[in-house]
Scaffold this motif. Structure first.
Motif, PDB file in Angstrom:
ATOM      1  N   GLU A 242       0.829  -1.199   0.000  1.00  0.00           N
ATOM      2  CA  GLU A 242       0.000   0.000   0.000  1.00  0.00           C
ATOM      3  C   GLU A 242       0.867   1.255   0.000  1.00  0.00           C
ATOM      4  N   ARG A 243       1.887   1.284   0.854  1.00  0.00           N
ATOM      5  CA  ARG A 243       2.772   2.454   0.911  1.00  0.00           C
ATOM      6  C   ARG A 243       3.545   2.617  -0.382  1.00  0.00           C
ATOM      7  N   ALA A 244       3.977   1.482  -0.979  1.00  0.00           N
ATOM      8  CA  ALA A 244       4.735   1.573  -2.230  1.00  0.00           C
ATOM      9  C   ALA A 244       3.868   2.120  -3.350  1.00  0.00           C
ATOM     10  N   LEU A 245       2.602   1.665  -3.442  1.00  0.00           N
ATOM     11  CA  LEU A 245       1.709   2.165  -4.480  1.00  0.00           C
ATOM     12  C   LEU A 245       1.378   3.636  -4.273  1.00  0.00           C
ATOM     13  N   SER A 246       1.220   4.046  -3.018  1.00  0.00           N
ATOM     14  CA  SER A 246       0.940   5.448  -2.718  1.00  0.00           C
ATOM     15  C   SER A 246       2.111   6.336  -3.137  1.00  0.00           C
ATOM     16  N   ALA A 247       3.323   5.894  -2.819  1.00  0.00           N
ATOM     17  CA  ALA A 247       4.507   6.656  -3.204  1.00  0.00           C
ATOM     18  C   ALA A 247       4.650   6.715  -4.724  1.00  0.00           C
ATOM     19  N   ALA A 248       4.324   5.604  -5.399  1.00  0.00           N
ATOM     20  CA  ALA A 248       4.417   5.583  -6.864  1.00  0.00           C
ATOM     21  C   ALA A 248       3.444   6.584  -7.479  1.00  0.00           C
ATOM     22  N   GLU A 249       2.240   6.688  -6.925  1.00  0.00           N
ATOM     23  CA  GLU A 249       1.271   7.643  -7.447  1.00  0.00           C
ATOM     24  C   GLU A 249       1.743   9.080  -7.250  1.00  0.00           C
ATOM     25  N   GLN A 250       2.353   9.372  -6.106  1.00  0.00           N
ATOM     26  CA  GLN A 250       2.872  10.722  -5.862  1.00  0.00           C
ATOM     27  C   GLN A 250       3.988  11.069  -6.848  1.00  0.00           C
ATOM     28  N   LEU A 251       4.849  10.094  -7.122  1.00  0.00           N
ATOM     29  CA  LEU A 251       5.923  10.347  -8.087  1.00  0.00           C
ATOM     30  C   LEU A 251       5.367  10.547  -9.491  1.00  0.00           C
ATOM     31  N   ASP A 252       4.325   9.785  -9.845  1.00  0.00           N
ATOM     32  CA  ASP A 252       3.689   9.968 -11.150  1.00  0.00           C
ATOM     33  C   ASP A 252       3.109  11.375 -11.278  1.00  0.00           C
ATOM     34  N   ASP A 253       2.476  11.853 -10.193  1.00  0.00           N
ATOM     35  CA  ASP A 253       1.914  13.211 -10.214  1.00  0.00           C
ATOM     36  C   ASP A 253       3.011  14.252 -10.378  1.00  0.00           C
ATOM     37  N   LEU A 254       4.118  14.036  -9.674  1.00  0.00           N
ATOM     38  CA  LEU A 254       5.231  14.979  -9.772  1.00  0.00           C
ATOM     39  C   LEU A 254       5.810  14.995 -11.180  1.00  0.00           C
ATOM     40  N   ALA A 255       5.968  13.806 -11.783  1.00  0.00           N
ATOM     41  CA  ALA A 255       6.500  13.726 -13.147  1.00  0.00           C
ATOM     42  C   ALA A 255       5.555  14.397 -14.136  1.00  0.00           C
ATOM     43  N   ALA A 256       4.231  14.237 -13.919  1.00  0.00           N
ATOM     44  CA  ALA A 256       3.258  14.857 -14.811  1.00  0.00           C
ATOM     45  C   ALA A 256       3.301  16.369 -14.707  1.00  0.00           C
ATOM     46  N   GLU A 257       3.446  16.879 -13.488  1.00  0.00           N
ATOM     47  CA  GLU A 257       3.532  18.327 -13.300  1.00  0.00           C
ATOM     48  C   GLU A 257       4.746  18.915 -14.008  1.00  0.00           C
ATOM     49  N   GLU A 258       5.892  18.251 -13.883  1.00  0.00           N
ATOM     50  CA  GLU A 258       7.111  18.739 -14.519  1.00  0.00           C
ATOM     51  C   GLU A 258       6.989  18.705 -16.031  1.00  0.00           C
ATOM     52  N   GLU A 259       6.312  17.655 -16.546  1.00  0.00           N
ATOM     53  CA  GLU A 259       6.133  17.558 -17.993  1.00  0.00           C
ATOM     54  C   GLU A 259       5.221  18.655 -18.503  1.00  0.00           C
ATOM     55  N   ASP A 260       4.177  19.003 -17.719  1.00  0.00           N
ATOM     56  CA  ASP A 260       3.254  20.059 -18.124  1.00  0.00           C
ATOM     57  C   ASP A 260       3.928  21.418 -18.122  1.00  0.00           C
ATOM     58  N   GLU A 261       4.851  21.634 -17.164  1.00  0.00           N
ATOM     59  CA  GLU A 261       5.539  22.925 -17.087  1.00  0.00           C
ATOM     60  C   GLU A 261       6.410  23.171 -18.301  1.00  0.00           C
ATOM     61  N   GLY A 262       7.092  22.136 -18.767  1.00  0.00           N
ATOM     62  CA  GLY A 262       7.936  22.255 -19.955  1.00  0.00           C
ATOM     63  C   GLY A 262       9.120  23.174 -19.708  1.00  0.00           C
ATOM     64  N   PRO A 263       9.914  23.527 -20.781  1.00  0.00           N
ATOM     65  CA  PRO A 263      11.082  24.405 -20.640  1.00  0.00           C
ATOM     66  C   PRO A 263      10.661  25.808 -20.219  1.00  0.00           C
ATOM     67  N   ALA A 264      11.388  26.432 -19.326  1.00  0.00           N
ATOM     68  CA  ALA A 264      11.111  27.801 -18.881  1.00  0.00           C
ATOM     69  C   ALA A 264      11.482  28.805 -19.962  1.00  0.00           C
ATOM     70  N   GLU A 265      10.848  30.076 -19.907  1.00  0.00           N
ATOM     71  CA  GLU A 265      11.074  31.092 -20.932  1.00  0.00           C
ATOM     72  C   GLU A 265      12.517  31.579 -20.950  1.00  0.00           C
ATOM     73  N   ASP A 266      13.209  31.536 -19.803  1.00  0.00           N
ATOM     74  CA  ASP A 266      14.580  32.027 -19.752  1.00  0.00           C
ATOM     75  C   ASP A 266      15.591  31.014 -20.249  1.00  0.00           C
ATOM     76  N   GLY A 267      15.108  29.863 -20.796  1.00  0.00           N
ATOM     77  CA  GLY A 267      16.039  28.891 -21.368  1.00  0.00           C
ATOM     78  C   GLY A 267      16.417  27.786 -20.432  1.00  0.00           C
ATOM     79  N   THR A 268      15.902  27.828 -19.198  1.00  0.00           N
ATOM     80  CA  THR A 268      16.182  26.747 -18.264  1.00  0.00           C
ATOM     81  C   THR A 268      15.005  25.817 -18.210  1.00  0.00           C
TER      82      THR A 268
END
Length: 437
Positions: A301-327
């Motif tokens: 249960e704890r492993a699946l919960s942690a996996a879901e949190q990491l998936d959410d974090l990865a999705a957020e970073e993918e949605d943000e994409g490259p920053a306007e200042d080139g970073t």
């Protein structure tokens, strides 16, 4: 609740000179043949003279011991460490040949020739129902009588028929005492011409009916066979009864082999109850292919919960994409040029170690560290679910048979196909508790 069962101590059992026969029984596909071979190897390398007899028609035993074939003659297994004074032979039951040996050893040459050439006998010895189990009793009795080995390890057929050889003496007695056999034996016992007159007068109606059902030739073959075997029937029953008593003796130990699965342990429960009913000495249960984990404190249960949190974090970073200042979202430059003193040096070190996490890819698509970690957590969750399911199944058996000692053998990453693999199984058998896998 976790049931605590007594630990089956395999090494003291193998080392005890009073232990002369070990019978491995269990359903199919649970590693019974491998267990029998591993016990033989371990006992031989600890100084005992061992022969392993398999009744299972599978050839895995020969392959794992490096033998090109197994037959009715014990063959020496090469590669065994014999420095302690032990040795290992292996053989496979040849039902027909064993039957032939019984006839040759217990009848005069003329009678033996008549029996061996009888068509009904040839069919009977090749595969008549129940013959294999009786011949297993015969072969076990022969091996024990030869007294060439300190220990005989028997690998029985799969499924509940593995214990059919316990019924062999009773079935044989019922067969010999049956009315039909007595009727067929009557002419031979009457003797000579008087016997034939008796047959013609007293059995004409019965034989006429049977001729129509089974054919005159078959009935004549059966009558000839029964007449020739008449003097041997008592010996069959006597030897079978002697072997049955041998199986009940203190020098014999039964091991029930199972996997931590519902059906296999249900069969194991049947074997345990049947052995108790027959007053056979049960040494314990070998539970093969048990799974474990080096991070058991991390539940599914704890492993699946942690996996879901990491998936959410990865999705957020993918949605943000490259920053306007080139970073990018990780703070690096958009064109991939990294700071040599920072991330570049770290990546270089990881590449040198062959452990670059961010470089992992599936189907050509690079995975982020978060996605990779989430995948590993899900794999761990699946393993822990298997571990929990096996624990519940094991506890169910232990609640029914709390007095039965158990040795758990950790699952191996692959099949056992050589002596090294058998030694590994033997070591895990001796430990009694599964290693962390």
């Amino acid at each position: 609740m976790t049931w605590q069962t007594p630990l089956l101590r395999v090494d003291p059992l193998l080392a005890d000179p009073a232990t002369r026969i070990i019978v491995c029984c269990g359903s199919g596909g649970v590693g019974k043949t491998t267990t029998a071979a591993a016990l033989g190897v371990r006992a031989a390398e600890q100084g005992r003279r061992v022969v392993v007899l398999t009744i299972d028609p599978a050839r895995r035993l020969a392959q794992s011991m490096g033998l090109t074939e197994l037959d009715n003659t014990p063959r020496r297994v090469e590669g065994i460490d014999e420095s302690a004074g032990g040795g290992l032979d292996a053989m496979m039951l040849d039902m027909k040949r064993t039957f032939d040996e019984v006839v040759l050893n217990n009848a005069d040459p003329a009678r033996a020739k008549a029996i061996l050439e009888n068509p009904f006998y040839q069919s009977l010895s090749a595969g008549f129902a129940g013959t294999q189990e009786y011949m297993a009793m015969e072969k076990l009795g022969q091996l024990r009588a030869r007294d060439e080995w300190d220990l005989i390890v028997v690998d029985t057929p799969p499924s509940r028929s593995a214990l059919d050889f316990l019924d062999a003496p009773k079935r044989l007695g019922s067969f010999l005492d049956g009315k039909f056999i007595k009727l067929l034996m009557a002419p031979a016992k009457a003797g000579g011409r008087a016997g034939m007159l008796f047959l013609n007068a007293g059995m004409s109606m019965m034989t006429g009916a049977l001729n129509k059902v089974v054919g005159a030739h078959l009935l004549r073959d059966v009558q000839t066979f029964v007449a020739a075997m008449d003097t041997m029937f008592g010996g069959f029953r006597k030897r079978a009864d002697a072997t049955y008593r041998l199986l009940q003796a203190p020098g014999t130990a039964f091991l029930v082999v199972a996997a931590p699965e519902r059906d296999a342990l249900r069969e194991a429960s049947y074997f345990v109850e049947r052995l108790a009913a027959e007053t056979m000495p049960l040494a314990g249960l070998v539970l093969n292919r048990v799974h474990g984990s080096g991070a058991a404190q991390l539940t599914a249960e704890r492993a699946l919960s942690a996996a879901e949190q990491l998936d959410d974090l990865a999705a957020e970073e993918e949605d943000e994409g490259p920053a306007e200042d080139g970073t990018d979202a990780a703070g690096g430059t958009g064109d991939g040029a990294e700071d040599e003193a920072g991330h570049g040096a770290a990546a270089e070190d990881e590449a040198a170690d062959g452990a670059t996490v961010s470089g992992a890819a599936v189907d050509g698509q690079e995975l982020s560290p978060e996605s990779l970690a989430a995948g590993l957590l899900r794999l761990h969750a699946e393993r822990m679910q298997v571990v929990e399911r096996e624990r519940r199944t094991r506890d169910r058996f232990a609640s029914l048979h709390p007095e039965v000692p158990v040795a758990e053998v950790a699952a191996l990453p692959g099949d056992v196909h050589d002596l090294a693999g058998l030694r590994t199984v033997g070591e895990r058998l001796a430990d009694g508790r599964p290693a962390v896998t």
